[in-house]
Design a protein around this motif. Structure first.
Motif, PDB file in Angstrom:
ATOM      1  N   MET A   1      39.663  44.028  57.041  1.00  8.11           N
ATOM      2  CA  MET A   1      38.484  43.861  56.193  1.00  8.11           C
ATOM      3  C   MET A   1      38.817  44.628  54.687  1.00  8.11           C
ATOM      4  SD  MET A   1      35.406  42.622  56.526  1.00  8.11           S
ATOM      5  CE  MET A   1      34.027  42.800  57.481  1.00  8.11           C
ATOM      6  N   PRO A   2      39.061  45.889  54.726  1.00 12.11           N
ATOM      7  CA  PRO A   2      39.264  46.695  53.581  1.00 12.11           C
ATOM      8  C   PRO A   2      40.303  45.858  52.530  1.00 12.11           C
ATOM      9  CG  PRO A   2      39.531  48.261  55.406  1.00 12.11           C
ATOM     10  CD  PRO A   2      39.396  47.012  56.080  1.00 12.11           C
ATOM     11  N   SER A   3      41.262  45.214  53.025  1.00 17.83           N
ATOM     12  CA  SER A   3      42.311  44.731  52.472  1.00 17.83           C
ATOM     13  C   SER A   3      41.813  43.363  51.779  1.00 17.83           C
ATOM     14  CB  SER A   3      43.776  44.175  53.232  1.00 17.83           C
ATOM     15  OG  SER A   3      43.398  43.429  54.267  1.00 17.83           O
ATOM     16  N   GLU A   4      40.786  42.721  52.256  1.00 17.04           N
ATOM     17  CA  GLU A   4      40.278  41.455  51.943  1.00 17.04           C
ATOM     18  C   GLU A   4      39.512  41.916  50.616  1.00 17.04           C
ATOM     19  OE1 GLU A   4      38.149  39.744  55.150  1.00 17.04           O
ATOM     20  OE2 GLU A   4      39.983  39.106  55.950  1.00 17.04           O
ATOM     21  N   ILE A   5      38.837  43.010  50.663  1.00 21.72           N
ATOM     22  CA  ILE A   5      38.046  43.334  49.542  1.00 21.72           C
ATOM     23  C   ILE A   5      38.915  43.774  48.390  1.00 21.72           C
ATOM     24  CG2 ILE A   5      36.529  45.271  48.658  1.00 21.72           C
ATOM     25  CD1 ILE A   5      35.465  45.772  51.450  1.00 21.72           C
ATOM     26  N   LEU A   6      40.120  44.290  48.597  1.00 26.77           N
ATOM     27  CA  LEU A   6      41.042  44.324  47.330  1.00 26.77           C
ATOM     28  C   LEU A   6      41.609  43.021  46.812  1.00 26.77           C
ATOM     29  CD1 LEU A   6      43.041  47.463  48.624  1.00 26.77           C
ATOM     30  CD2 LEU A   6      41.136  47.419  46.794  1.00 26.77           C
ATOM     31  N   LEU A   7      41.654  42.039  47.602  1.00 28.03           N
ATOM     32  CA  LEU A   7      42.288  40.603  47.403  1.00 28.03           C
ATOM     33  C   LEU A   7      41.216  39.943  46.386  1.00 28.03           C
ATOM     34  CD1 LEU A   7      43.802  39.431  50.746  1.00 28.03           C
ATOM     35  CD2 LEU A   7      45.104  40.372  48.500  1.00 28.03           C
ATOM     36  N   ILE A   8      40.055  40.276  46.700  1.00 34.32           N
ATOM     37  CA  ILE A   8      39.013  39.483  45.851  1.00 34.32           C
ATOM     38  C   ILE A   8      39.190  39.819  44.289  1.00 34.32           C
ATOM     39  CG2 ILE A   8      36.667  39.012  45.437  1.00 34.32           C
ATOM     40  CD1 ILE A   8      36.016  38.946  48.412  1.00 34.32           C
ATOM     41  N   PRO A   9      39.228  41.036  43.905  1.00 35.73           N
ATOM     42  CA  PRO A   9      39.283  41.712  42.460  1.00 35.73           C
ATOM     43  C   PRO A   9      40.760  41.253  42.077  1.00 35.73           C
ATOM     44  CG  PRO A   9      38.510  43.496  43.831  1.00 35.73           C
ATOM     45  CD  PRO A   9      38.675  42.214  44.731  1.00 35.73           C
ATOM     46  N   LEU A  10      41.559  41.281  42.691  1.00 36.81           N
ATOM     47  CA  LEU A  10      42.898  40.978  42.294  1.00 36.81           C
ATOM     48  C   LEU A  10      43.082  39.443  42.042  1.00 36.81           C
ATOM     49  CD1 LEU A  10      45.934  41.989  42.052  1.00 36.81           C
ATOM     50  CD2 LEU A  10      46.337  41.237  44.468  1.00 36.81           C
ATOM     51  N   SER A  11      42.441  38.723  42.903  1.00 40.59           N
ATOM     52  CA  SER A  11      42.430  37.180  42.696  1.00 40.59           C
ATOM     53  C   SER A  11      41.702  36.729  41.377  1.00 40.59           C
ATOM     54  CB  SER A  11      41.731  36.523  43.948  1.00 40.59           C
ATOM     55  OG  SER A  11      41.754  35.112  43.352  1.00 40.59           O
ATOM     56  N   LEU A  12      40.542  37.640  41.117  1.00 39.78           N
ATOM     57  CA  LEU A  12      39.825  37.400  39.891  1.00 39.78           C
ATOM     58  C   LEU A  12      40.652  37.809  38.805  1.00 39.78           C
ATOM     59  CD1 LEU A  12      36.948  36.554  38.726  1.00 39.78           C
ATOM     60  CD2 LEU A  12      36.465  39.001  39.134  1.00 39.78           C
ATOM     61  N   LEU A  13      41.377  38.868  38.744  1.00 40.73           N
ATOM     62  CA  LEU A  13      42.161  39.549  37.902  1.00 40.73           C
ATOM     63  C   LEU A  13      43.488  38.444  37.474  1.00 40.73           C
ATOM     64  CD1 LEU A  13      42.986  41.765  35.642  1.00 40.73           C
ATOM     65  CD2 LEU A  13      44.364  42.549  37.873  1.00 40.73           C
ATOM     66  N   LEU A  14      44.017  37.668  38.343  1.00 35.43           N
ATOM     67  CA  LEU A  14      44.995  36.788  38.156  1.00 35.43           C
ATOM     68  C   LEU A  14      44.446  35.547  37.637  1.00 35.43           C
ATOM     69  CD1 LEU A  14      46.896  36.924  41.429  1.00 35.43           C
ATOM     70  CD2 LEU A  14      47.758  37.732  39.232  1.00 35.43           C
ATOM     71  N   HIS A  15      43.250  34.946  38.042  1.00 39.33           N
ATOM     72  CA  HIS A  15      42.697  33.906  37.131  1.00 39.33           C
ATOM     73  C   HIS A  15      42.312  34.216  35.787  1.00 39.33           C
ATOM     74  CE1 HIS A  15      42.164  32.513  41.417  1.00 39.33           C
ATOM     75  NE2 HIS A  15      41.840  31.273  40.697  1.00 39.33           N
ATOM     76  N   LEU A  16      41.944  35.411  35.339  1.00 44.60           N
ATOM     77  CA  LEU A  16      41.518  35.662  34.219  1.00 44.60           C
ATOM     78  C   LEU A  16      42.854  35.760  33.351  1.00 44.60           C
ATOM     79  CD1 LEU A  16      38.805  38.679  34.318  1.00 44.60           C
ATOM     80  CD2 LEU A  16      38.561  36.226  33.560  1.00 44.60           C
ATOM     81  N   ILE A  17      43.813  36.264  33.965  1.00 45.78           N
ATOM     82  CA  ILE A  17      45.297  36.463  33.177  1.00 45.78           C
ATOM     83  C   ILE A  17      45.659  34.958  33.024  1.00 45.78           C
ATOM     84  CG2 ILE A  17      47.690  37.117  33.426  1.00 45.78           C
ATOM     85  CD1 ILE A  17      46.774  39.576  34.784  1.00 45.78           C
ATOM     86  N   THR A  18      45.711  34.052  33.964  1.00 45.47           N
ATOM     87  CA  THR A  18      45.992  32.757  33.691  1.00 45.47           C
ATOM     88  C   THR A  18      45.101  32.283  32.414  1.00 45.47           C
ATOM     89  OG1 THR A  18      46.468  32.644  36.165  1.00 45.47           O
ATOM     90  CG2 THR A  18      46.391  30.510  34.941  1.00 45.47           C
ATOM     91  N   LEU A  19      43.945  32.208  32.606  1.00 44.69           N
ATOM     92  CA  LEU A  19      42.981  31.479  31.495  1.00 44.69           C
ATOM     93  C   LEU A  19      43.293  32.375  29.916  1.00 44.69           C
ATOM     94  CD1 LEU A  19      40.566  30.096  31.020  1.00 44.69           C
ATOM     95  CD2 LEU A  19      39.011  32.006  31.049  1.00 44.69           C
ATOM     96  N   PHE A  20      43.583  33.428  30.234  1.00 46.43           N
ATOM     97  CA  PHE A  20      44.199  34.060  28.822  1.00 46.43           C
ATOM     98  C   PHE A  20      45.476  33.482  28.348  1.00 46.43           C
ATOM     99  CE2 PHE A  20      46.692  37.487  26.664  1.00 46.43           C
ATOM    100  CZ  PHE A  20      45.878  37.554  25.437  1.00 46.43           C
ATOM    101  N   ALA A  21      46.452  33.421  29.349  1.00 49.98           N
ATOM    102  CA  ALA A  21      47.560  32.640  28.937  1.00 49.98           C
ATOM    103  C   ALA A  21      47.708  31.301  28.495  1.00 49.98           C
ATOM    104  CB  ALA A  21      48.725  32.554  30.139  1.00 49.98           C
TER     105      ALA A  21
END
Length: 163
Positions: A1-21
């Motif tokens: 469960m704690p690893s899933e909490i880290l995956l959500i911000p990581l996924s959000l960060l990757l989406h932001l980087i893709t949008l920026f690119a």
């Protein structure tokens, strides 16, 4: 469960980087004159760019080739001039035998020697002759049965006198 909490911000960060690119790519395309951002116009632009680079490379290649040919011609002229000077300075009887070379070395040694003691002169002349043929001082000393130090001294003395 704690690893899933880290995956959500990581996924959000990757989406932001893709949008920026995507925004950066769109801006670059519009700066290059591709306001529509169509793949065909981008491809055409890249093809034109590659053709331009190929033409520039061909021009540079021709310039380098011409420069190398000029240098080659200059060096060939220098070499020919040098060979002509060498031929002018070479006496007509430059084709001497091995025995003539040794006699010349013996005469040279006798001319420069202040002590003439017969057999020693011949050994020194032979040492000088072997040195001129490219033998090392060690090889000369071994072949003539004299010391390496003597051989090196003799060679250094004659090198000084030749200058």
């Amino acid at each position: 469960m704690p690893s899933e909490i880290l995956l959500i911000p990581l996924s959000l960060l990757l989406h932001l980087i893709t949008l920026f690119a995507l925004i950066v790519v769109y801006q670059r395309c519009s700066v290059l004159g591709h306001s529509k951002g169509e793949p065909r116009s981008t491809l055409e632009h890249l093809e034109n760019f590659v053709k331009k680079i190929e033409q520039e490379n061909e021009t540079y290649y021709r310039n380098v080739l011409a420069h190398m040919e000029d240098l080659e011609a200059k060096w060939e002229n220098k070499l020919n001039n040098f060979l002509n000077k060498m031929n002018e300075n070479t006496p007509p009887s430059s084709h001497t035998s091995h025995a003539d070379d040794e006699r010349h070395d013996l005469d040279l040694f006798a001319k420069h020697s202040s002590q003439a003691n017969g057999a020693g002169d011949e050994a020194f002349a032979r040492a000088l002759h072997l040195h001129r043929q490219g033998y090392s001082p060690e090889q000369i000393a071994k072949q003539l049965g004299i010391g390496i130090g003597e051989t090196e001294l003799l060679i250094s003395l004659f090198n000084k006198k030749d200058k």
